[in-house]
Design a protein around this motif. Structure first.
Motif, short mmCIF file in Angstrom:
data_model
loop_
_atom_site.label_atom_id
_atom_site.label_comp_id
_atom_site.label_asym_id
_atom_site.label_seq_id
_atom_site.Cartn_x
_atom_site.Cartn_y
_atom_site.Cartn_z
N PRO A 186 9.46 35.32 23.28
CA PRO A 186 9.33 36.18 22.09
C PRO A 186 8.24 35.65 21.17
N PRO A 187 7.51 36.53 20.47
CA PRO A 187 6.26 36.15 19.83
C PRO A 187 6.33 35.39 18.52
N GLU A 188 7.48 35.31 17.85
CA GLU A 188 7.46 34.72 16.52
C GLU A 188 8.67 33.86 16.26
N LEU A 189 8.51 32.98 15.28
CA LEU A 189 9.62 32.16 14.81
C LEU A 189 10.63 33.04 14.08
N ILE A 190 11.90 32.78 14.29
CA ILE A 190 12.95 33.49 13.57
C ILE A 190 13.93 32.46 13.01
N LYS A 191 14.79 32.92 12.11
CA LYS A 191 15.81 32.02 11.58
C LYS A 191 16.69 31.49 12.71
N SER A 192 17.01 30.20 12.62
CA SER A 192 17.86 29.60 13.63
C SER A 192 19.30 30.06 13.45
N GLU A 193 19.90 30.54 14.53
CA GLU A 193 21.29 30.96 14.46
C GLU A 193 22.19 29.73 14.55
N ILE A 194 23.14 29.64 13.62
CA ILE A 194 24.05 28.49 13.62
C ILE A 194 25.31 28.88 14.37
N ASN A 195 25.31 28.65 15.66
CA ASN A 195 26.50 28.96 16.45
C ASN A 195 27.01 27.75 17.22
N ASP A 196 26.40 26.60 16.97
CA ASP A 196 26.87 25.35 17.55
C ASP A 196 26.69 24.29 16.46
N ILE A 197 27.81 23.90 15.86
CA ILE A 197 27.71 23.05 14.67
C ILE A 197 28.83 22.02 14.67
N ASN A 198 28.50 20.80 14.26
CA ASN A 198 29.46 19.71 14.16
C ASN A 198 29.13 18.92 12.89
N PRO A 199 29.50 19.46 11.71
CA PRO A 199 29.08 18.84 10.46
C PRO A 199 29.77 17.52 10.18
N SER A 200 29.04 16.64 9.52
CA SER A 200 29.63 15.39 9.06
C SER A 200 30.59 15.67 7.91
N ILE A 201 31.49 14.73 7.64
CA ILE A 201 32.52 14.94 6.62
C ILE A 201 31.89 15.08 5.24
N GLN A 202 30.93 14.21 4.93
CA GLN A 202 30.28 14.26 3.63
C GLN A 202 28.85 14.77 3.81
N LEU A 203 28.51 15.84 3.07
CA LEU A 203 27.19 16.43 3.17
C LEU A 203 26.50 16.39 1.81
N ASN A 204 25.28 15.88 1.79
CA ASN A 204 24.48 15.87 0.58
C ASN A 204 24.06 17.30 0.26
N MET A 205 24.29 17.74 -0.97
CA MET A 205 23.97 19.11 -1.34
C MET A 205 22.48 19.41 -1.22
N ASP A 206 21.64 18.38 -1.31
CA ASP A 206 20.20 18.59 -1.16
C ASP A 206 19.85 19.17 0.21
N LEU A 207 20.69 18.91 1.21
CA LEU A 207 20.43 19.41 2.55
C LEU A 207 20.48 20.93 2.59
N PHE A 208 21.34 21.54 1.76
CA PHE A 208 21.42 23.00 1.71
C PHE A 208 20.10 23.58 1.17
N ASP A 209 19.51 22.88 0.20
CA ASP A 209 18.22 23.33 -0.35
C ASP A 209 17.14 23.28 0.71
N ILE A 210 17.16 22.26 1.55
CA ILE A 210 16.16 22.13 2.61
C ILE A 210 16.30 23.27 3.62
N TRP A 211 17.54 23.62 3.94
CA TRP A 211 17.77 24.72 4.88
C TRP A 211 17.21 26.04 4.33
N GLU A 212 17.41 26.26 3.03
CA GLU A 212 16.88 27.47 2.41
C GLU A 212 15.35 27.45 2.41
N LYS A 213 14.76 26.32 2.13
CA LYS A 213 13.30 26.21 2.14
C LYS A 213 12.75 26.45 3.54
#
Length: 234
Positions: A186-213
């Motif tokens: 496929p010709p272009e980058l698209i948003k990554s689908e989050i359908n395989d996830i194993n989050p750590s117990i403690q997440l830095n809120m700054d990481l959410f900002d990076i995902w949005e950026k």
């Protein structure tokens, strides 16, 4: 050096975050003749999604490496849970602890751009067997990037440069990979689908900002940055 985008993927435990996602991975591997006696190296394995699939579907000899300790930990958890015999190692791709000509197939999914590209390609060429293949999915400049666009991409992803297709091919040739094929995708980058996830117990809120950026960057630069899938041989 700390890379906050890679920290995001590690702490959220996101599998298949590379361009095209896991569906592209499976489609690419379907065209490979992977036999049980083949040795496969998954470079920058992340949480182990691709390595687990290779071991389960093809029953081949899989080695998975990553230099992020959280990724390695979560990959080991995955392999233990589903009981697949994948060897997982914390390794520096610039200086691999494998002898020359070790692997029949090497797969790197949006990994090499995060490294010293030329050093990494030379090292992967070294450990690839003479009749083996390297398959890599990598971010690619579609057209000229301004200095500002380059700086934004490099800052966001912690990378040194964004290469166009011709520059990737030149680096591959310089590393001794003389046969380079571009696999249609496929010709272009698209948003990554989050359908395989194993989050750590403690997440830095700054990481959410990076995902949005990250998603904003893809949205606003879809005409300038895409990706290519390269299949390379010596």
């Amino acid at each position: 050096m700390t890379n906050t985008y890679l920290d995001l993927l590690a702490y959220f435990g996101i599998g298949g975050a590379h361009p095209g996602g896991f569906n592209l991975t499976k489609a690419i591997l379907e065209d490979e003749n992977i036999q049980p006696n083949k040795s496969v190296l998954d470079v920058g394995c992340g949480t182990g999604q691709t390595a687990a699939f290779l071991a389960e579907k093809y029953n081949c000899q899989v080695t998975a490496i990553d230099n992020h300790p959280i990724m390695v930990q979560k990959a080991r958890q995955r392999f233990k849970k589903i009981k697949v015999p994948v060897m997982v190692l914390e390794e520096d791709v610039h200086n691999l602890g494998f002898v020359d000509n070790s692997f029949d197939l090497i797969i790197a999914e949006s990994v090499i751009v995060f490294t010293d590209i030329s050093r990494t390609l030379k090292e992967l060429s070294r450990v690839l067997k003479g009749d083996g293949s390297l398959i890599m999915i990598e971010m690619t400049a579609e057209q000229y990037l301004s200095e500002k666009q380059q700086k934004i991409a490099c800052s966001l992803y912690g990378i040194n440069e964004v290469l166009n297709t011709e520059e990737w091919i030149l680096r591959l040739h310089q590393a001794g990979l003389t046969q380079v094929e571009i696999i249609n995708t496929p010709p272009e980058l698209i948003k990554s689908e989050i359908n395989d996830i194993n989050p750590s117990i403690q997440l830095n809120m700054d990481l959410f900002d990076i995902w949005e950026k990250h998603n904003e960057f893809l949205l606003h630069n879809r005409d300038f940055i895409s990706y290519r899938v390269f299949k390379c041989r010596k």
